[in-house]
Design a protein around this motif. Structure first.
Motif, PDB file in Angstrom:
ATOM      1  N   PRO A 161      -0.045   4.027  -1.754  1.00 20.61           N
ATOM      2  CA  PRO A 161      -0.783   4.335  -0.519  1.00 20.61           C
ATOM      3  C   PRO A 161      -0.810   3.164   0.456  1.00 20.61           C
ATOM      4  O   PRO A 161      -1.160   3.342   1.624  1.00 20.61           O
ATOM      5  N   ASP A 162      -0.417   1.977  -0.017  1.00 23.58           N
ATOM      6  CA  ASP A 162      -0.416   0.780   0.827  1.00 23.58           C
ATOM      7  C   ASP A 162       0.952   0.467   1.422  1.00 23.58           C
ATOM      8  O   ASP A 162       1.106  -0.533   2.145  1.00 23.58           O
ATOM      9  N   ALA A 163       1.951   1.302   1.127  1.00 16.92           N
ATOM     10  CA  ALA A 163       3.301   1.057   1.643  1.00 16.92           C
ATOM     11  C   ALA A 163       3.348   1.303   3.146  1.00 16.92           C
ATOM     12  O   ALA A 163       2.595   2.124   3.684  1.00 16.92           O
ATOM     13  N   GLU A 164       4.240   0.573   3.820  1.00 18.70           N
ATOM     14  CA  GLU A 164       4.375   0.738   5.271  1.00 18.70           C
ATOM     15  C   GLU A 164       5.182   1.984   5.624  1.00 18.70           C
ATOM     16  O   GLU A 164       4.878   2.680   6.600  1.00 18.70           O
ATOM     17  N   GLU A 165       6.207   2.281   4.847  1.00 17.74           N
ATOM     18  CA  GLU A 165       7.089   3.411   5.151  1.00 17.74           C
ATOM     19  C   GLU A 165       6.564   4.708   4.538  1.00 17.74           C
ATOM     20  O   GLU A 165       5.951   4.701   3.469  1.00 17.74           O
ATOM     21  N   THR A 166       6.843   5.810   5.230  1.00 21.66           N
ATOM     22  CA  THR A 166       6.383   7.127   4.793  1.00 21.66           C
ATOM     23  C   THR A 166       7.518   7.896   4.125  1.00 21.66           C
ATOM     24  O   THR A 166       8.650   7.902   4.625  1.00 21.66           O
ATOM     25  N   LEU A 167       7.212   8.546   3.030  1.00 21.86           N
ATOM     26  CA  LEU A 167       8.203   9.361   2.328  1.00 21.86           C
ATOM     27  C   LEU A 167       8.458  10.632   3.134  1.00 21.86           C
ATOM     28  O   LEU A 167       7.545  11.398   3.412  1.00 21.86           O
ATOM     29  N   GLU A 168       9.715  10.863   3.481  1.00 18.19           N
ATOM     30  CA  GLU A 168      10.073  12.019   4.302  1.00 18.19           C
ATOM     31  C   GLU A 168      10.519  13.216   3.472  1.00 18.19           C
ATOM     32  O   GLU A 168      10.345  14.362   3.875  1.00 18.19           O
ATOM     33  N   ASP A 169      11.096  12.965   2.307  1.00 18.95           N
ATOM     34  CA  ASP A 169      11.599  14.060   1.483  1.00 18.95           C
ATOM     35  C   ASP A 169      11.660  13.629   0.022  1.00 18.95           C
ATOM     36  O   ASP A 169      11.597  12.432  -0.281  1.00 18.95           O
ATOM     37  N   VAL A 170      11.773  14.594  -0.862  1.00 18.62           N
ATOM     38  CA  VAL A 170      11.944  14.331  -2.294  1.00 18.62           C
ATOM     39  C   VAL A 170      13.294  14.906  -2.685  1.00 18.62           C
ATOM     40  O   VAL A 170      13.488  16.127  -2.622  1.00 18.62           O
ATOM     41  N   GLN A 171      14.215  14.025  -3.063  1.00 17.42           N
ATOM     42  CA  GLN A 171      15.598  14.450  -3.248  1.00 17.42           C
ATOM     43  C   GLN A 171      16.133  14.135  -4.635  1.00 17.42           C
ATOM     44  O   GLN A 171      15.702  13.176  -5.289  1.00 17.42           O
ATOM     45  N   GLN A 172      17.084  14.964  -5.043  1.00 15.74           N
ATOM     46  CA  GLN A 172      17.807  14.717  -6.287  1.00 15.74           C
ATOM     47  C   GLN A 172      18.601  13.418  -6.138  1.00 15.74           C
ATOM     48  O   GLN A 172      19.120  13.118  -5.073  1.00 15.74           O
ATOM     49  N   GLY A 173      18.671  12.643  -7.198  1.00 19.15           N
ATOM     50  CA  GLY A 173      19.394  11.371  -7.154  1.00 19.15           C
ATOM     51  C   GLY A 173      18.487  10.166  -7.058  1.00 19.15           C
ATOM     52  O   GLY A 173      18.934   9.026  -7.198  1.00 19.15           O
ATOM     53  N   SER A 174      17.189  10.408  -6.815  1.00 12.98           N
ATOM     54  CA  SER A 174      16.218   9.313  -6.743  1.00 12.98           C
ATOM     55  C   SER A 174      15.219   9.431  -7.898  1.00 12.98           C
ATOM     56  O   SER A 174      14.968  10.514  -8.406  1.00 12.98           O
ATOM     57  N   PHE A 175      14.677   8.267  -8.296  1.00 13.92           N
ATOM     58  CA  PHE A 175      13.627   8.202  -9.314  1.00 13.92           C
ATOM     59  C   PHE A 175      12.318   7.877  -8.605  1.00 13.92           C
ATOM     60  O   PHE A 175      12.234   6.880  -7.875  1.00 13.92           O
ATOM     61  N   TYR A 176      11.302   8.694  -8.809  1.00 14.69           N
ATOM     62  CA  TYR A 176      10.018   8.491  -8.142  1.00 14.69           C
ATOM     63  C   TYR A 176       9.000   7.954  -9.141  1.00 14.69           C
ATOM     64  O   TYR A 176       8.787   8.546 -10.204  1.00 14.69           O
ATOM     65  N   VAL A 177       8.385   6.835  -8.799  1.00 15.51           N
ATOM     66  CA  VAL A 177       7.469   6.142  -9.703  1.00 15.51           C
ATOM     67  C   VAL A 177       6.038   6.282  -9.191  1.00 15.51           C
ATOM     68  O   VAL A 177       5.746   5.980  -8.032  1.00 15.51           O
ATOM     69  N   ILE A 178       5.154   6.748 -10.074  1.00 16.68           N
ATOM     70  CA  ILE A 178       3.724   6.845  -9.764  1.00 16.68           C
ATOM     71  C   ILE A 178       2.997   5.787 -10.590  1.00 16.68           C
ATOM     72  O   ILE A 178       3.157   5.722 -11.811  1.00 16.68           O
ATOM     73  N   GLY A 179       2.204   4.965  -9.937  1.00 20.54           N
ATOM     74  CA  GLY A 179       1.459   3.935 -10.659  1.00 20.54           C
ATOM     75  C   GLY A 179       0.371   4.545 -11.529  1.00 20.54           C
ATOM     76  O   GLY A 179      -0.421   5.361 -11.058  1.00 20.54           O
ATOM     77  N   GLY A 180       0.357   4.167 -12.800  1.00 20.81           N
ATOM     78  CA  GLY A 180      -0.613   4.712 -13.746  1.00 20.81           C
ATOM     79  C   GLY A 180      -1.978   4.067 -13.605  1.00 20.81           C
ATOM     80  O   GLY A 180      -2.468   3.387 -14.521  1.00 20.81           O
ATOM     81  N   LEU A 181      -2.609   4.281 -12.456  1.00 24.04           N
ATOM     82  CA  LEU A 181      -3.945   3.752 -12.180  1.00 24.04           C
ATOM     83  C   LEU A 181      -4.890   4.911 -11.919  1.00 24.04           C
ATOM     84  O   LEU A 181      -4.553   5.826 -11.168  1.00 24.04           O
ATOM     85  N   VAL A 182      -6.059   4.876 -12.518  1.00 28.61           N
ATOM     86  CA  VAL A 182      -7.057   5.904 -12.213  1.00 28.61           C
ATOM     87  C   VAL A 182      -7.765   5.523 -10.921  1.00 28.61           C
ATOM     88  O   VAL A 182      -7.708   4.371 -10.487  1.00 28.61           O
ATOM     89  N   ASP A 183      -8.451   6.502 -10.317  1.00 24.12           N
ATOM     90  CA  ASP A 183      -9.057   6.240  -9.005  1.00 24.12           C
ATOM     91  C   ASP A 183     -10.538   5.889  -9.070  1.00 24.12           C
ATOM     92  O   ASP A 183     -11.265   6.049  -8.102  1.00 24.12           O
ATOM     93  N   ARG A 184     -10.999   5.394 -10.227  1.00 26.51           N
ATOM     94  CA  ARG A 184     -12.410   5.009 -10.329  1.00 26.51           C
ATOM     95  C   ARG A 184     -12.692   3.729  -9.525  1.00 26.51           C
ATOM     96  O   ARG A 184     -13.772   3.529  -9.011  1.00 26.51           O
ATOM     97  N   GLU A 185     -11.703   2.861  -9.495  1.00 26.59           N
ATOM     98  CA  GLU A 185     -11.904   1.579  -8.816  1.00 26.59           C
ATOM     99  C   GLU A 185     -10.737   1.337  -7.874  1.00 26.59           C
ATOM    100  O   GLU A 185      -9.576   1.569  -8.226  1.00 26.59           O
ATOM    101  N   ILE A 186     -11.031   0.923  -6.673  1.00 26.24           N
ATOM    102  CA  ILE A 186      -9.987   0.671  -5.691  1.00 26.24           C
ATOM    103  C   ILE A 186      -9.404  -0.725  -5.936  1.00 26.24           C
ATOM    104  O   ILE A 186     -10.104  -1.731  -5.806  1.00 26.24           O
ATOM    105  N   ARG A 187      -8.161  -0.772  -6.315  1.00 24.00           N
ATOM    106  CA  ARG A 187      -7.482  -2.055  -6.523  1.00 24.00           C
ATOM    107  C   ARG A 187      -6.504  -2.245  -5.369  1.00 24.00           C
ATOM    108  O   ARG A 187      -5.438  -1.644  -5.342  1.00 24.00           O
ATOM    109  N   ASN A 188      -6.899  -3.040  -4.429  1.00 26.57           N
ATOM    110  CA  ASN A 188      -6.146  -3.197  -3.190  1.00 26.57           C
ATOM    111  C   ASN A 188      -4.705  -3.623  -3.427  1.00 26.57           C
ATOM    112  O   ASN A 188      -4.430  -4.637  -4.071  1.00 26.57           O
ATOM    113  N   GLU A 189      -3.800  -2.779  -2.915  1.00 26.19           N
ATOM    114  CA  GLU A 189      -2.359  -3.053  -2.907  1.00 26.19           C
ATOM    115  C   GLU A 189      -1.766  -3.292  -4.297  1.00 26.19           C
ATOM    116  O   GLU A 189      -0.707  -3.908  -4.412  1.00 26.19           O
TER     117      GLU A 189
END
Length: 252
Positions: A161-189
């Protein structure tokens, strides 16, 4: 000439003849009722016949559906849940993360276009907790490393959520990584910094572009996963985002 049966009948006493008639009558009664079940038995037989037939039909439906799911994840877009953040999370937060990963798997099983779901940094406490939760029986890839051993990281995209660029599409050929952080505490960047450590590109979901009045762009792991899943399955960004963002974060 008399037959043996007729000869036998001739020398029977009246009492014996009468007894023989009674015996024949009983045999006929037994014969007529032997295969004449009561109404209760009939309904029981019908019930089990229906159950057996339904189970057979169900089995024939489950097998192709199961195969389609396995085929789908084998060729699906890879989405990685990076659990390398576990060292900065409490035990309660890790329990929540396990729950969110299980929700991701449940969503993937129901998706018309399933993805290749991968758990990275599958080690330590998170490994123990997920094994107890039954992950060994789930159709999820588990990797003990953090995927940075891959020689070519140019196709990896870290969602932050802190990235400057916006994701425009989800395409085959790319690996998408989601950070394994819960949303109980805001850990800036935290996810932005992690992406920098990995040396991979980072993008944020286009929340501000399509959803007006969202209170916070920070979402739970399963919410981000569901948004990507919806987009991959053919939804627009607006539809996908509205399906994943909790109502409490949307301003009226």
């Amino acid at each position: 000439m008399e037959t043996p049966k007729e000869l036998t009948e001739e020398y029977k006493t009246p009492a014996e003849i009468e007894e023989g008639k009674e015996h024949s009558k009983q045999e006929k009664e037994i014969s007529s009722t032997a295969f004449n079940p009561t109404e209760e038995v009939k309904y029981s037989m019908l019930f089990f016949a229906i159950i057996f037939e339904t189970k057979s039909i169900s089995d024939t439906k489950i097998r192709p559906a199961r195969q389609r799911f396995l085929d789908g994840i084998a060729s699906g877009i890879p989405i990685i849940i990076d659990c390398s953040f576990q060292t900065v999370q409490t035990d309660k937060e890790l329990n929540s993360l396990c729950r969110q990963i299980s929700l991701c798997y449940a969503s993937n099983k129901k998706a018309p276009v399933p993805v290749r779901l991968i758990v990275g940094s599958f080690n330590g406490d998170i490994q123990s907790k997920l094994i107890r939760a039954g992950i060994k029986d789930w159709d999820i890839e588990c990797r003990e490393d953090d995927f940075t051993t891959t020689t070519d990281l140019s196709s990896f995209i870290f969602l932050s959520p802190d990235a400057e660029e916006t994701l425009e599409d989800v395409q085959q050929g790319s690996f998408y990584v989601i950070g394994g952080l819960v949303d109980r505490e805001i850990r800036n960047e935290a996810t932005k910094i992690k992406a920098g450590e990995y040396g991979i590109r980072k993008y944020r979901l286009p929340v501000e572009k399509y959803i007006k009045g969202c209170a916070s762009p920070i979402l739970a792991v399963n919410q981000v996963f569901d948004i990507l899943l919806k987009k991959i399955s053919g939804s627009t960004w607006e539809e996908a985002l509205l399906s994943g963002i909790p109502q409490r974060k949307l301003k009226n």
